[in-house]
Design a protein around this motif. Sequence first.
Motif, PDB file in Angstrom:
ATOM      1  N   TRP A 127       0.825  -1.213   0.000  1.00 17.01           N
ATOM      2  CA  TRP A 127       0.000   0.000   0.000  1.00 17.01           C
ATOM      3  C   TRP A 127       0.856   1.257   0.000  1.00 17.01           C
ATOM      4  CZ3 TRP A 127      -1.020   3.154   4.614  1.00 17.01           C
ATOM      5  CH2 TRP A 127      -0.242   2.784   5.684  1.00 17.01           C
ATOM      6  N   LYS A 128       0.261   2.338  -0.441  1.00 15.71           N
ATOM      7  CA  LYS A 128       0.950   3.627  -0.484  1.00 15.71           C
ATOM      8  C   LYS A 128       0.837   4.269   0.888  1.00 15.71           C
ATOM      9  CE  LYS A 128       1.444   3.548  -5.041  1.00 15.71           C
ATOM     10  NZ  LYS A 128       1.703   2.186  -5.309  1.00 15.71           N
ATOM     11  N   LYS A 129       1.885   4.179   1.687  1.00 14.41           N
ATOM     12  CA  LYS A 129       1.857   4.651   3.072  1.00 14.41           C
ATOM     13  C   LYS A 129       1.515   6.136   3.161  1.00 14.41           C
ATOM     14  CE  LYS A 129       5.213   1.227   4.371  1.00 14.41           C
ATOM     15  NZ  LYS A 129       6.561   0.925   4.747  1.00 14.41           N
ATOM     16  N   LYS A 130       1.933   6.890   2.167  1.00 10.97           N
ATOM     17  CA  LYS A 130       1.700   8.330   2.173  1.00 10.97           C
ATOM     18  C   LYS A 130       0.203   8.653   2.172  1.00 10.97           C
ATOM     19  CE  LYS A 130       2.632  12.367  -0.716  1.00 10.97           C
ATOM     20  NZ  LYS A 130       3.252  12.816  -1.954  1.00 10.97           N
ATOM     21  N   PHE A 131      -0.608   7.841   1.512  1.00  9.73           N
ATOM     22  CA  PHE A 131      -2.037   8.136   1.365  1.00  9.73           C
ATOM     23  C   PHE A 131      -2.896   7.435   2.399  1.00  9.73           C
ATOM     24  CE2 PHE A 131      -0.412   7.622  -3.101  1.00  9.73           C
ATOM     25  CZ  PHE A 131       0.058   8.910  -3.178  1.00  9.73           C
ATOM     26  N   GLY A 132      -2.429   6.396   3.010  1.00 13.12           N
ATOM     27  CA  GLY A 132      -3.239   5.620   3.935  1.00 13.12           C
ATOM     28  C   GLY A 132      -3.954   4.502   3.198  1.00 13.12           C
ATOM     29  N   ALA A 133      -4.236   3.440   3.891  1.00 19.09           N
ATOM     30  CA  ALA A 133      -4.841   2.268   3.267  1.00 19.09           C
ATOM     31  C   ALA A 133      -6.318   2.472   2.973  1.00 19.09           C
ATOM     32  CB  ALA A 133      -4.657   1.051   4.171  1.00 19.09           C
ATOM     33  N   ASP A 134      -6.958   3.479   3.554  1.00 19.18           N
ATOM     34  CA  ASP A 134      -8.391   3.686   3.368  1.00 19.18           C
ATOM     35  C   ASP A 134      -8.714   4.694   2.277  1.00 19.18           C
ATOM     36  OD1 ASP A 134      -8.933   1.869   5.376  1.00 19.18           O
ATOM     37  OD2 ASP A 134      -8.895   3.393   6.928  1.00 19.18           O
ATOM     38  N   CYS A 135      -7.726   5.238   1.603  1.00 16.52           N
ATOM     39  CA  CYS A 135      -7.930   6.201   0.525  1.00 16.52           C
ATOM     40  C   CYS A 135      -7.589   5.524  -0.795  1.00 16.52           C
ATOM     41  CB  CYS A 135      -7.058   7.440   0.717  1.00 16.52           C
ATOM     42  SG  CYS A 135      -7.369   8.296   2.272  1.00 16.52           S
ATOM     43  N   LYS A 136      -8.562   5.397  -1.671  1.00 18.31           N
ATOM     44  CA  LYS A 136      -8.365   4.725  -2.951  1.00 18.31           C
ATOM     45  C   LYS A 136      -8.364   5.769  -4.065  1.00 18.31           C
ATOM     46  CE  LYS A 136      -8.590   0.859  -0.773  1.00 18.31           C
ATOM     47  NZ  LYS A 136      -7.401   0.191  -0.406  1.00 18.31           N
ATOM     48  N   TYR A 137      -7.335   5.725  -4.933  1.00 16.77           N
ATOM     49  CA  TYR A 137      -7.161   6.717  -5.981  1.00 16.77           C
ATOM     50  C   TYR A 137      -7.125   6.077  -7.362  1.00 16.77           C
ATOM     51  CZ  TYR A 137      -5.963   9.984  -2.287  1.00 16.77           C
ATOM     52  OH  TYR A 137      -6.017  10.780  -1.171  1.00 16.77           O
ATOM     53  N   LYS A 138      -7.564   6.849  -8.358  1.00 15.53           N
ATOM     54  CA  LYS A 138      -7.455   6.463  -9.769  1.00 15.53           C
ATOM     55  C   LYS A 138      -6.284   7.262 -10.324  1.00 15.53           C
ATOM     56  CE  LYS A 138      -9.165   5.296 -13.938  1.00 15.53           C
ATOM     57  NZ  LYS A 138      -8.693   4.116 -14.516  1.00 15.53           N
ATOM     58  N   PHE A 139      -5.210   6.565 -10.745  1.00 17.14           N
ATOM     59  CA  PHE A 139      -3.996   7.226 -11.186  1.00 17.14           C
ATOM     60  C   PHE A 139      -3.921   7.320 -12.699  1.00 17.14           C
ATOM     61  CE2 PHE A 139      -2.742   6.137  -6.904  1.00 17.14           C
ATOM     62  CZ  PHE A 139      -2.004   7.254  -6.533  1.00 17.14           C
ATOM     63  N   GLU A 140      -3.327   8.424 -13.172  1.00 16.68           N
ATOM     64  CA  GLU A 140      -3.034   8.613 -14.587  1.00 16.68           C
ATOM     65  C   GLU A 140      -1.795   7.801 -14.943  1.00 16.68           C
ATOM     66  OE1 GLU A 140      -2.225  12.772 -14.841  1.00 16.68           O
ATOM     67  OE2 GLU A 140      -4.333  13.347 -14.752  1.00 16.68           O
ATOM     68  N   SER A 141      -1.420   7.847 -16.215  1.00 12.32           N
ATOM     69  CA  SER A 141      -0.176   7.205 -16.650  1.00 12.32           C
ATOM     70  C   SER A 141       1.002   8.047 -16.168  1.00 12.32           C
ATOM     71  CB  SER A 141      -0.133   7.111 -18.175  1.00 12.32           C
ATOM     72  OG  SER A 141      -1.194   6.320 -18.641  1.00 12.32           O
ATOM     73  N   TRP A 142       2.170   7.422 -16.089  1.00 15.82           N
ATOM     74  CA  TRP A 142       3.367   8.138 -15.687  1.00 15.82           C
ATOM     75  C   TRP A 142       3.725   9.168 -16.739  1.00 15.82           C
ATOM     76  CZ3 TRP A 142       5.205   8.084 -10.965  1.00 15.82           C
ATOM     77  CH2 TRP A 142       4.937   6.981 -10.154  1.00 15.82           C
ATOM     78  N   GLY A 143       4.137  10.335 -16.308  1.00 18.89           N
ATOM     79  CA  GLY A 143       4.584  11.390 -17.217  1.00 18.89           C
ATOM     80  C   GLY A 143       6.001  11.108 -17.690  1.00 18.89           C
ATOM     81  N   GLY A 144       6.526  12.030 -18.472  1.00 15.12           N
ATOM     82  CA  GLY A 144       7.880  11.883 -18.987  1.00 15.12           C
ATOM     83  C   GLY A 144       8.910  12.093 -17.891  1.00 15.12           C
ATOM     84  N   CYS A 145      10.109  11.702 -18.193  1.00 18.19           N
ATOM     85  CA  CYS A 145      11.211  11.816 -17.232  1.00 18.19           C
ATOM     86  C   CYS A 145      11.752  13.243 -17.233  1.00 18.19           C
ATOM     87  CB  CYS A 145      12.305  10.832 -17.606  1.00 18.19           C
ATOM     88  SG  CYS A 145      13.652  10.809 -16.426  1.00 18.19           S
ATOM     89  N   SER A 146      11.891  13.816 -16.060  1.00 22.49           N
ATOM     90  CA  SER A 146      12.474  15.152 -15.934  1.00 22.49           C
ATOM     91  C   SER A 146      13.992  15.007 -15.901  1.00 22.49           C
ATOM     92  CB  SER A 146      11.982  15.822 -14.649  1.00 22.49           C
ATOM     93  OG  SER A 146      12.728  16.987 -14.401  1.00 22.49           O
ATOM     94  N   ALA A 147      14.659  15.689 -16.844  1.00 26.99           N
ATOM     95  CA  ALA A 147      16.120  15.617 -16.911  1.00 26.99           C
ATOM     96  C   ALA A 147      16.756  16.296 -15.696  1.00 26.99           C
ATOM     97  CB  ALA A 147      16.612  16.256 -18.197  1.00 26.99           C
ATOM     98  N   GLN A 148      16.080  17.297 -15.148  1.00 28.33           N
ATOM     99  CA  GLN A 148      16.633  18.043 -14.013  1.00 28.33           C
ATOM    100  C   GLN A 148      16.616  17.208 -12.730  1.00 28.33           C
ATOM    101  OE1 GLN A 148      13.859  21.215 -14.257  1.00 28.33           O
ATOM    102  NE2 GLN A 148      15.207  22.512 -15.509  1.00 28.33           N
ATOM    103  N   THR A 149      15.482  16.542 -12.454  1.00 29.54           N
ATOM    104  CA  THR A 149      15.345  15.813 -11.192  1.00 29.54           C
ATOM    105  C   THR A 149      15.612  14.320 -11.329  1.00 29.54           C
ATOM    106  OG1 THR A 149      12.980  15.456 -11.549  1.00 29.54           O
ATOM    107  CG2 THR A 149      13.626  17.454 -10.340  1.00 29.54           C
TER     108      THR A 149
END
Length: 136
Positions: free
Chosen positions: A75-97
């Motif tokens: 599970w995504k600890k940051k969001f908690g196990a009781d919060c369910k999200y619909k995620f988009e596709s991954w964006g492009g890679c940032s060359a800076q970060t």
Amino acid sequence: MQVRGLLLLLALILVAAAAEAGKSKKEKAKKDGSKCEGWRWGPCVPNSKDCGLGYREGTCKDESKKLKCKIPCNWKKKFGADCKYKFESWGGCSAQTGLKTRSGILKKALYNAQCEEIVYVTKPCSSKIKSKSKGQ
């Protein structure tokens, strides 16, 4: 004639027993004698470490209950196990970060959990270069 009646009675008893056994857990939970409607539930607290089987405490007026629950170990600890999200596709890679980003919109908040409407997650960019030469 009496044998048919006996068999019919036996069949009715078996059908009634099967119907009782098939009731969902929710229906059985409603028979606990509580007439309280506004239950407030806390987060799922694992029995050990940060995932696996645990319990959730609920209160309503002067009553309190504990329910069994389970936190998946991925599970995504940051969001908690009781919060369910619909995620988009991954964006492009940032060359800076060197990170990819995507956002998720709240789909469902279980047990009256306090959840953010939109969340953002990042992950390191893959160092592998994918080739699209397959099938050509």
